[in-house]
Every structure is written in C-alpha cells, then in structure tokens.
Design an enzyme around this catalytic site. Structure first.
Site, PDB file in Angstrom:
ATOM      1  N   HIS A  62       0.866  -1.179   0.000  1.00 51.72           N
ATOM      2  CA  HIS A  62       0.000   0.000   0.000  1.00 51.72           C
ATOM      3  C   HIS A  62       0.897   1.222   0.000  1.00 51.72           C
ATOM      4  O   HIS A  62       2.103   1.110   0.173  1.00 51.72           O
ATOM      5  CB  HIS A  62      -0.939  -0.020   1.204  1.00 51.72           C
ATOM      6  CG  HIS A  62      -0.234  -0.208   2.511  1.00 51.72           C
ATOM      7  ND1 HIS A  62       0.180  -1.454   2.953  1.00 51.72           N
ATOM      8  CD2 HIS A  62       0.164   0.665   3.450  1.00 51.72           C
ATOM      9  CE1 HIS A  62       0.790  -1.318   4.132  1.00 51.72           C
ATOM     10  NE2 HIS A  62       0.803  -0.038   4.448  1.00 51.72           N
ATOM     11  N   GLY A  63       0.313   2.367  -0.186  1.00 52.63           N
ATOM     12  CA  GLY A  63       1.097   3.594  -0.286  1.00 52.63           C
ATOM     13  C   GLY A  63       1.580   4.125   1.047  1.00 52.63           C
ATOM     14  O   GLY A  63       1.190   3.643   2.112  1.00 52.63           O
TER      15      GLY A  63
END
Length: 144
Positions: A62-63
């Site tokens: 994920h970011g």
C-alpha cells in the site's frame, strides 16, 4: 464501485521480484480508477521503508501516509503467485494491493488478515480456479 472486482484479480501470476508484483497490484488499482499512477510509486516507496509482508504467504503493499490524499476510493487488487515472490526473508503467494480512504485501511487489513489466518481459507484462495471463485471466498470471509 466495488472494493474487489474481477478486473482487479489476477490468478497464476509470474513476477521476477516484489517490485514487479507491487507495480502490477498497483496498476490494477489505477486501471480501476481508485488511484492515480503516482500512487504506485508511493507503494514502491513504502516497501523501501519497511516490508509489507504480513506473514503466512501474504503481502499487502500500500502507499505511504503522504499518499493518502491521492486515493479516490477504497479498492483492493489480488495477485495469486503460485511460485511465490521474495519479500525479504519470506515468500508471498498472495499479494494484495490496497488503497483505502481515511481509516478504512485498518478495517480492510484486519479483515484480510483474519481471513487468510485460516490455513484452509488461504489454500482455497490460492487454489481458486476463477476470479469469481476467489472473489466469492473474500466476500464470504470479509464484509465487502
């Protein structure tokens, strides 16, 4: 827009390394309209800070926190990697890309973790013969 759909599921994926897996998982989120291209770079950056390998054959890239404003809607992409891909010391057979609005990422992370913690469920996911079958397993085990 559904958090998980057929277009965001890839079975029998072969990748050369975790970065290729992360880019593929991220691109599925981009293609579905959840995030812009820039979010994929933030997923790669996040992996450089600390591994997104969770355990039990699962990685959830994920970011970074500063990528939050880029997220348009909550979405999840799923890659089944039968041969596995190295995530540091461990191999992931299931790579789930995640983009979540606000605090929803914690709910999604914990739901997925609970689902794959059951070895039977993890095997059912890895052995799913179609995207629809895989989605059904997730829908049954999570509140999507």
């Amino acid at each position: 827009m559904s958090i998980l759909s057929r277009e965001k599921v890839k079975l029998n994926v072969q990748v050369k390394d975790k970065y290729e897996a992360i880019r593929l998982a991220g691109q599925l989120l981009v293609d579905a309209g959840h995030v812009p291209e820039a979010y994929v770079d933030k997923m790669i950056e996040r992996e450089g800070v600390s591994s997104t390998y969770i355990g039990g054959g699962l990685a959830m890239p994920h970011g970074t926190n500063d990528a939050k404003p880029l997220i348009r809607s909550t979405g999840m992409s799923v890659l089944v990697v039968p041969e596995g891909v190295d995530f540091g010391e461990e191999r992931a057979n299931l790579v789930i890309g995640l983009a979540a609005v606000g605090e929803e990422h914690l709910d999604v992370l914990s739901s997925v973790a609970v689902l794959v913690a059951e070895e039977d469920d993890m095997q059912r996911i890895l052995q799913a013969s179609s995207e629809e079958e895989l989605i059904a397993i997730f829908e049954e085990g999570m509140e999507l």
